[in-house]
Design a protein around this motif. Structure first.
Motif, PDB file in Angstrom:
ATOM      1  N   PHE A 143      -5.732  13.313   5.048  1.00  0.00           N
ATOM      2  CA  PHE A 143      -5.914  12.232   5.852  1.00  0.00           C
ATOM      3  C   PHE A 143      -6.178  11.038   4.951  1.00  0.00           C
ATOM      4  O   PHE A 143      -6.093   9.698   5.289  1.00  0.00           O
ATOM      5  CB  PHE A 143      -6.883  12.356   7.161  1.00  0.00           C
ATOM      6  CG  PHE A 143      -6.701  11.244   8.114  1.00  0.00           C
ATOM      7  CD1 PHE A 143      -5.632  10.893   8.874  1.00  0.00           C
ATOM      8  CD2 PHE A 143      -7.761  10.360   8.081  1.00  0.00           C
ATOM      9  CE1 PHE A 143      -5.757  10.125   9.830  1.00  0.00           C
ATOM     10  CE2 PHE A 143      -7.695   9.353   8.936  1.00  0.00           C
ATOM     11  CZ  PHE A 143      -6.706   9.124   9.648  1.00  0.00           C
ATOM     12  N   ARG A 144      -7.013  11.346   3.936  1.00  0.00           N
ATOM     13  CA  ARG A 144      -7.490  10.316   3.098  1.00  0.00           C
ATOM     14  C   ARG A 144      -6.325   9.484   2.397  1.00  0.00           C
ATOM     15  O   ARG A 144      -6.484   8.406   2.025  1.00  0.00           O
ATOM     16  CB  ARG A 144      -8.231  10.964   1.714  1.00  0.00           C
ATOM     17  CG  ARG A 144      -9.716  11.541   2.152  1.00  0.00           C
ATOM     18  CD  ARG A 144     -10.501  11.964   0.922  1.00  0.00           C
ATOM     19  NE  ARG A 144     -11.556  12.607   1.451  1.00  0.00           N
ATOM     20  CZ  ARG A 144     -11.920  13.909   1.179  1.00  0.00           C
ATOM     21  NH1 ARG A 144     -11.009  14.640   0.416  1.00  0.00           N
ATOM     22  NH2 ARG A 144     -12.937  14.477   1.766  1.00  0.00           N
ATOM     23  N   TYR A 145      -5.077  10.279   2.114  1.00  0.00           N
ATOM     24  CA  TYR A 145      -3.905   9.647   1.581  1.00  0.00           C
ATOM     25  C   TYR A 145      -3.746   8.541   2.517  1.00  0.00           C
ATOM     26  O   TYR A 145      -3.510   7.346   2.074  1.00  0.00           O
ATOM     27  CB  TYR A 145      -2.776  10.684   1.713  1.00  0.00           C
ATOM     28  CG  TYR A 145      -1.451  10.040   1.238  1.00  0.00           C
ATOM     29  CD1 TYR A 145      -1.173   9.682  -0.347  1.00  0.00           C
ATOM     30  CD2 TYR A 145      -0.587   9.575   2.043  1.00  0.00           C
ATOM     31  CE1 TYR A 145      -0.083   9.104  -0.576  1.00  0.00           C
ATOM     32  CE2 TYR A 145       0.670   9.137   1.738  1.00  0.00           C
ATOM     33  CZ  TYR A 145       0.971   8.805   0.453  1.00  0.00           C
ATOM     34  OH  TYR A 145       2.038   8.275  -0.114  1.00  0.00           O
ATOM     35  N   ALA A 146      -3.498   8.630   4.070  1.00  0.00           N
ATOM     36  CA  ALA A 146      -3.427   7.329   4.600  1.00  0.00           C
ATOM     37  C   ALA A 146      -4.400   6.473   4.774  1.00  0.00           C
ATOM     38  O   ALA A 146      -3.930   5.229   4.637  1.00  0.00           O
ATOM     39  CB  ALA A 146      -3.064   8.198   6.187  1.00  0.00           C
ATOM     40  N   GLU A 147      -5.412   6.847   4.719  1.00  0.00           N
ATOM     41  CA  GLU A 147      -6.690   5.940   4.638  1.00  0.00           C
ATOM     42  C   GLU A 147      -6.433   5.033   3.403  1.00  0.00           C
ATOM     43  O   GLU A 147      -6.701   3.698   3.432  1.00  0.00           O
ATOM     44  CB  GLU A 147      -7.827   6.569   4.575  1.00  0.00           C
ATOM     45  CG  GLU A 147      -8.112   7.105   6.006  1.00  0.00           C
ATOM     46  CD  GLU A 147      -9.635   7.849   6.015  1.00  0.00           C
ATOM     47  OE1 GLU A 147     -10.106   7.462   7.047  1.00  0.00           O
ATOM     48  OE2 GLU A 147      -9.726   8.772   5.357  1.00  0.00           O
ATOM     49  N   ASP A 148      -6.349   5.673   2.352  1.00  0.00           N
ATOM     50  CA  ASP A 148      -6.348   5.033   0.986  1.00  0.00           C
ATOM     51  C   ASP A 148      -5.197   4.014   0.881  1.00  0.00           C
ATOM     52  O   ASP A 148      -5.245   2.793   0.337  1.00  0.00           O
ATOM     53  CB  ASP A 148      -6.248   6.208  -0.069  1.00  0.00           C
ATOM     54  CG  ASP A 148      -7.409   6.950  -0.386  1.00  0.00           C
ATOM     55  OD1 ASP A 148      -8.397   6.430   0.161  1.00  0.00           O
ATOM     56  OD2 ASP A 148      -7.553   8.014  -1.409  1.00  0.00           O
ATOM     57  N   MET A 149      -3.999   4.576   1.350  1.00  0.00           N
ATOM     58  CA  MET A 149      -2.790   3.534   1.407  1.00  0.00           C
ATOM     59  C   MET A 149      -3.143   2.273   2.177  1.00  0.00           C
ATOM     60  O   MET A 149      -2.642   1.217   1.919  1.00  0.00           O
ATOM     61  CB  MET A 149      -1.379   4.317   2.005  1.00  0.00           C
ATOM     62  CG  MET A 149      -0.864   5.574   1.026  1.00  0.00           C
ATOM     63  SD  MET A 149      -0.530   4.921  -0.542  1.00  0.00           S
ATOM     64  CE  MET A 149       0.976   3.776  -0.176  1.00  0.00           C
ATOM     65  N   VAL A 150      -3.566   2.447   3.413  1.00  0.00           N
ATOM     66  CA  VAL A 150      -3.938   1.292   4.222  1.00  0.00           C
ATOM     67  C   VAL A 150      -4.956   0.546   3.662  1.00  0.00           C
ATOM     68  O   VAL A 150      -4.931  -0.926   3.584  1.00  0.00           O
ATOM     69  CB  VAL A 150      -4.332   1.610   5.596  1.00  0.00           C
ATOM     70  CG1 VAL A 150      -5.014   0.544   6.478  1.00  0.00           C
ATOM     71  CG2 VAL A 150      -3.162   2.544   6.262  1.00  0.00           C
ATOM     72  N   ASN A 151      -5.780   1.094   2.677  1.00  0.00           N
ATOM     73  CA  ASN A 151      -6.937   0.246   2.234  1.00  0.00           C
ATOM     74  C   ASN A 151      -6.370  -0.495   0.934  1.00  0.00           C
ATOM     75  O   ASN A 151      -7.100  -1.266   0.657  1.00  0.00           O
ATOM     76  CB  ASN A 151      -8.128   1.076   1.818  1.00  0.00           C
ATOM     77  CG  ASN A 151      -8.822   1.448   2.957  1.00  0.00           C
ATOM     78  OD1 ASN A 151      -8.901   0.995   3.917  1.00  0.00           O
ATOM     79  ND2 ASN A 151      -9.552   2.871   2.774  1.00  0.00           N
ATOM     80  N   LEU A 152      -5.194  -0.281   0.386  1.00  0.00           N
ATOM     81  CA  LEU A 152      -4.753  -0.848  -0.592  1.00  0.00           C
ATOM     82  C   LEU A 152      -4.079  -2.130  -0.016  1.00  0.00           C
ATOM     83  O   LEU A 152      -3.771  -3.361  -0.801  1.00  0.00           O
ATOM     84  CB  LEU A 152      -3.445  -0.201  -1.340  1.00  0.00           C
ATOM     85  CG  LEU A 152      -3.909   1.094  -2.185  1.00  0.00           C
ATOM     86  CD1 LEU A 152      -2.660   1.878  -2.539  1.00  0.00           C
ATOM     87  CD2 LEU A 152      -4.529   0.685  -3.291  1.00  0.00           C
ATOM     88  N   ILE A 153      -3.925  -2.296   1.199  1.00  0.00           N
ATOM     89  CA  ILE A 153      -3.393  -3.774   1.714  1.00  0.00           C
ATOM     90  C   ILE A 153      -4.645  -4.732   1.380  1.00  0.00           C
ATOM     91  O   ILE A 153      -5.636  -4.622   2.071  1.00  0.00           O
ATOM     92  CB  ILE A 153      -2.834  -3.668   3.187  1.00  0.00           C
ATOM     93  CG1 ILE A 153      -1.927  -2.545   3.386  1.00  0.00           C
ATOM     94  CG2 ILE A 153      -2.682  -4.792   3.752  1.00  0.00           C
ATOM     95  CD1 ILE A 153      -1.528  -2.070   4.651  1.00  0.00           C
ATOM     96  N   THR A 154      -3.961  -5.758   0.963  1.00  0.00           N
ATOM     97  CA  THR A 154      -4.840  -7.070   0.980  1.00  0.00           C
ATOM     98  C   THR A 154      -4.053  -8.165   1.524  1.00  0.00           C
ATOM     99  O   THR A 154      -2.983  -8.371   1.285  1.00  0.00           O
ATOM    100  CB  THR A 154      -5.110  -7.654  -0.532  1.00  0.00           C
ATOM    101  OG1 THR A 154      -5.719  -6.470  -1.575  1.00  0.00           O
ATOM    102  CG2 THR A 154      -6.106  -8.701  -0.797  1.00  0.00           C
ATOM    103  N   ILE A 155      -4.791  -8.880   2.447  1.00  0.00           N
ATOM    104  CA  ILE A 155      -4.335 -10.006   3.087  1.00  0.00           C
ATOM    105  C   ILE A 155      -5.003 -11.300   2.719  1.00  0.00           C
ATOM    106  O   ILE A 155      -6.197 -11.144   2.975  1.00  0.00           O
ATOM    107  CB  ILE A 155      -4.301  -9.712   4.852  1.00  0.00           C
ATOM    108  CG1 ILE A 155      -3.649  -8.381   5.231  1.00  0.00           C
ATOM    109  CG2 ILE A 155      -3.914 -11.001   5.571  1.00  0.00           C
ATOM    110  CD1 ILE A 155      -3.638  -7.797   6.386  1.00  0.00           C
ATOM    111  N   TYR A 156      -4.263 -12.199   2.517  1.00  0.00           N
ATOM    112  CA  TYR A 156      -4.834 -13.488   2.138  1.00  0.00           C
ATOM    113  C   TYR A 156      -4.582 -14.456   3.095  1.00  0.00           C
ATOM    114  O   TYR A 156      -3.409 -14.616   3.825  1.00  0.00           O
ATOM    115  CB  TYR A 156      -4.339 -14.093   0.802  1.00  0.00           C
ATOM    116  CG  TYR A 156      -4.694 -12.863  -0.452  1.00  0.00           C
ATOM    117  CD1 TYR A 156      -5.883 -13.112  -1.012  1.00  0.00           C
ATOM    118  CD2 TYR A 156      -3.637 -12.284  -0.972  1.00  0.00           C
ATOM    119  CE1 TYR A 156      -6.161 -12.223  -1.944  1.00  0.00           C
ATOM    120  CE2 TYR A 156      -3.940 -11.197  -1.904  1.00  0.00           C
ATOM    121  CZ  TYR A 156      -5.384 -11.294  -2.650  1.00  0.00           C
ATOM    122  OH  TYR A 156      -5.462 -10.522  -3.643  1.00  0.00           O
TER     123      TYR A 156
END
Length: 184
Positions: free
Chosen positions: A163-176
């Motif tokens: 499940f960390r994979y999904a969490e890590d992928m979402v955490n890579l998103i940066t919104i400016y």
């Protein structure tokens, strides 16, 4: 070719994961075999156009070259997982590796919480009832290897290390914000 190559391929070629904390003895055995023979498996699968990747307690495949259509499909799937993660973290902020849950608890919360109900309906629009939505959600989690049934009697599931994979992928998103866009 090692003795577990076919089983590993069958489990991971469709996007599944093998997790260190799996309660399924076959999955645990396959994970341990990769752990002990990583170089052999990595070399073998690279000949098939697959990269054997590892995360914090899990293994999965990545393709070395993909068609544009495949990338677009992955982006759509990724967007779905962003919504699933949003739903699960709204359900319980501590929903992560090691977390245990029951489908009946998720269903109960959907029935009581308007925000959660709205998010649930957006997850799987083709599902007609909240029960169907919860069943589809659990099917997605277990198919990917993100959760496993650990108690059939009361329907308890455990979230795996994958499940960390999904969490890590979402955490890579940066919104400016437009004002915060960095100068190039």
């Amino acid at each position: 070719m090692r003795t577990n190559t076919q089983q590993i391929f069958e489990r991971m070629s469709k996007g599944g994961f093998l997790s260190v904390d799996s309660t399924d003895q076959e999955v645990k055995h396959l994970y341990d075999d990769i752990e002990e023979n990583y170089a052999d498996y990595e070399a073998y699968f690279s000949e098939l156009g697959l990269r054997l990747e590892s995360g914090d307690g899990y293994y999965y495949f990545a393709r070395t070259q993909e068609a544009k259509q495949t990338i677009e499909q992955k982006l759509q799937s990724f967007a779905q997982w962003v919504d699933i993660l949003d739903f699960l973290k709204t359900y319980d902020i501590t929903f992560s590796t090691g977390f245990q849950f029951r489908s009946t608890h998720i269903l109960e919360r959907i029935n009581l919480d308007v925000e959660l109900r709205d998010k649930a309906r957006k997850l799987f629009r083709k599902q007609n009832t909240n029960q169907d939505i919860v069943e589809k959600l659990i099917s997605e989690l277990t198919t990917m290897g993100f959760a496993e049934l650990i108690n059939e009697e009361d329907g308890t599931y455990k979230v795996t290390a994958a499940f960390r994979y999904a969490e890590d992928m979402v955490n890579l998103i940066t919104i400016y914000n437009e004002e915060e866009i960095p100068e190039l």
